[in-house]
Motif scaffolding. Structure first.
Motif, short mmCIF file in Angstrom:
data_model
loop_
_atom_site.label_atom_id
_atom_site.label_comp_id
_atom_site.label_asym_id
_atom_site.label_seq_id
_atom_site.Cartn_x
_atom_site.Cartn_y
_atom_site.Cartn_z
N LEU A 117 0.89 43.93 35.20
CA LEU A 117 1.91 44.38 34.25
C LEU A 117 2.31 45.83 34.55
CD1 LEU A 117 0.32 42.95 30.97
CD2 LEU A 117 2.40 42.11 32.11
N PRO A 118 3.50 46.24 34.10
CA PRO A 118 3.93 47.63 34.32
C PRO A 118 2.94 48.63 33.72
CG PRO A 118 5.78 46.28 33.59
CD PRO A 118 4.55 45.44 33.43
N ARG A 119 2.68 49.71 34.44
CA ARG A 119 1.77 50.75 33.94
C ARG A 119 2.45 51.62 32.89
NH1 ARG A 119 -0.39 47.88 37.22
NH2 ARG A 119 -2.09 48.42 38.65
N ASP A 120 3.76 51.87 33.10
CA ASP A 120 4.51 52.72 32.19
C ASP A 120 4.73 52.00 30.86
OD1 ASP A 120 6.34 55.16 31.76
OD2 ASP A 120 7.67 53.47 31.34
N HIS A 121 4.34 52.64 29.76
CA HIS A 121 4.44 51.99 28.45
C HIS A 121 5.87 51.62 28.09
CE1 HIS A 121 0.31 53.65 26.88
NE2 HIS A 121 0.20 52.74 27.83
N ALA A 122 6.81 52.51 28.40
CA ALA A 122 8.20 52.24 28.05
C ALA A 122 8.71 51.01 28.81
CB ALA A 122 9.07 53.46 28.36
N GLU A 123 8.34 50.92 30.07
CA GLU A 123 8.78 49.77 30.87
C GLU A 123 8.10 48.49 30.40
OE1 GLU A 123 9.17 48.35 35.56
OE2 GLU A 123 7.94 50.09 35.03
N LEU A 124 6.81 48.59 30.09
CA LEU A 124 6.09 47.43 29.58
C LEU A 124 6.72 46.93 28.28
CD1 LEU A 124 3.63 45.49 29.62
CD2 LEU A 124 2.35 47.26 28.38
N GLU A 125 7.03 47.85 27.38
CA GLU A 125 7.61 47.47 26.10
C GLU A 125 9.02 46.90 26.25
OE1 GLU A 125 7.24 51.06 23.90
OE2 GLU A 125 5.04 50.87 23.71
N ARG A 126 9.72 47.35 27.28
CA ARG A 126 11.07 46.84 27.52
C ARG A 126 11.04 45.44 28.12
NH1 ARG A 126 14.42 46.83 31.92
NH2 ARG A 126 12.96 48.11 33.12
N LEU A 127 10.16 45.24 29.10
CA LEU A 127 10.12 43.97 29.81
C LEU A 127 9.25 42.92 29.12
CD1 LEU A 127 9.78 45.30 33.48
CD2 LEU A 127 11.85 44.46 32.35
N TYR A 128 8.17 43.37 28.47
CA TYR A 128 7.22 42.45 27.85
C TYR A 128 6.87 42.95 26.45
CZ TYR A 128 6.53 40.96 32.71
OH TYR A 128 6.71 40.52 34.00
N PRO A 129 7.81 42.93 25.54
CA PRO A 129 7.57 43.50 24.20
C PRO A 129 6.44 42.81 23.44
CG PRO A 129 9.64 42.26 24.26
CD PRO A 129 9.19 42.42 25.67
N GLN A 130 6.34 41.48 23.52
CA GLN A 130 5.28 40.78 22.79
C GLN A 130 3.91 41.08 23.40
OE1 GLN A 130 6.30 36.54 21.60
NE2 GLN A 130 8.01 36.94 22.99
#
Length: 214
Positions: A117-130
């Motif tokens: 999964l993306p390491r960056d929290h903003a990217e993670l929340e954008r791509l995989y919010p759930q």
């Protein structure tokens, strides 16, 4: 659709969902980076991507469900922490539980998933919010577990938060050493970590403004 047919359909759907989650954990626990594929996992049990979408919506919903299922399975892991025991016993219990638990298949599965999964929290929340929300929930649950574990002992809640943040990473390091075949005596390492955390939790609290950061 009759009620009996609806029940059979619901049972089939639930069975499919359970099989997918089970297959996901088994596949992810292999450590194979290619296992982090909802489509591949569906194929492993003879399902289609459409079936995954029907059950979970998309890959984000699938990974969030995998994390939630793992959290459910591990909900009672720290129930063995004796909240009537001395501080050292409680700390040692948490460390030992993580040391052994991080080698279990469910833990290996989640480590493999997180690595993809993306390491960056903003990217993670954008791509995989759930998925991001489920991981955040894990962090909050872990913090609450630690606060509960030290209930009834006069320790600074802020230090409990700091220790709770430190322990998982420290234990992953020791588990990695075990897996790599370290020459270090990891029993000594665990005892040293326990002693350090107990000393820190027992030491008088200082105003945070007095703590220098270099």
């Amino acid at each position: 659709m009759t009620e009996a047919v609806a029940r059979r359909t619901n049972r089939r759907g639930q069975t499919t969902r359970e099989n997918m989650l089970k297959a996901a954990l088994t596949s992810l626990a292999s450590g194979d980076p290619g296992s982090v594929s909802a489509n591949r996992i569906a194929k492993d049990i003879g399902a289609t991507w459409g079936a995954v979408q029907y059950q979970f919506g998309d890959a984000d919903g699938f990974w969030a469900a995998v994390l939630h299922r793992t959290a459910e399975r591990r909900a009672d892991v720290f129930a063995a922490v004796d909240t009537a025991a001395p501080l050292r016993t409680r700390v040692a219990s948490i460390i030992d539980t993580l040391y052994h638990g991080l080698a279990e298949p469910d833990s290996r599965a989640i480590e493999n998933l997180r690595a993809a999964l993306p390491r960056d929290h903003a990217e993670l929340e954008r791509l995989y919010p759930q998925t991001a929300a489920e991981l955040h929930s894990w962090g909050q649950s872990w913090l609450q577990i630690c606060h509960n574990a030290f209930a009834g002992i006069d320790v600074d809640p802020e230090r409990v938060r700091e220790v709770a943040t430190l322990i998982p990473g420290a234990m992953r390091g020791l588990v990695s050493e075990r897996q790599l075949g370290s020459y270090a005596d990891l029993d000594v390492a665990r005892r040293g970590l326990t002693n350090a955390l107990v000393a820190y939790l027992q030491s008088p609290a200082q105003p945070h403004s007095d703590i220098s950061v270099t």
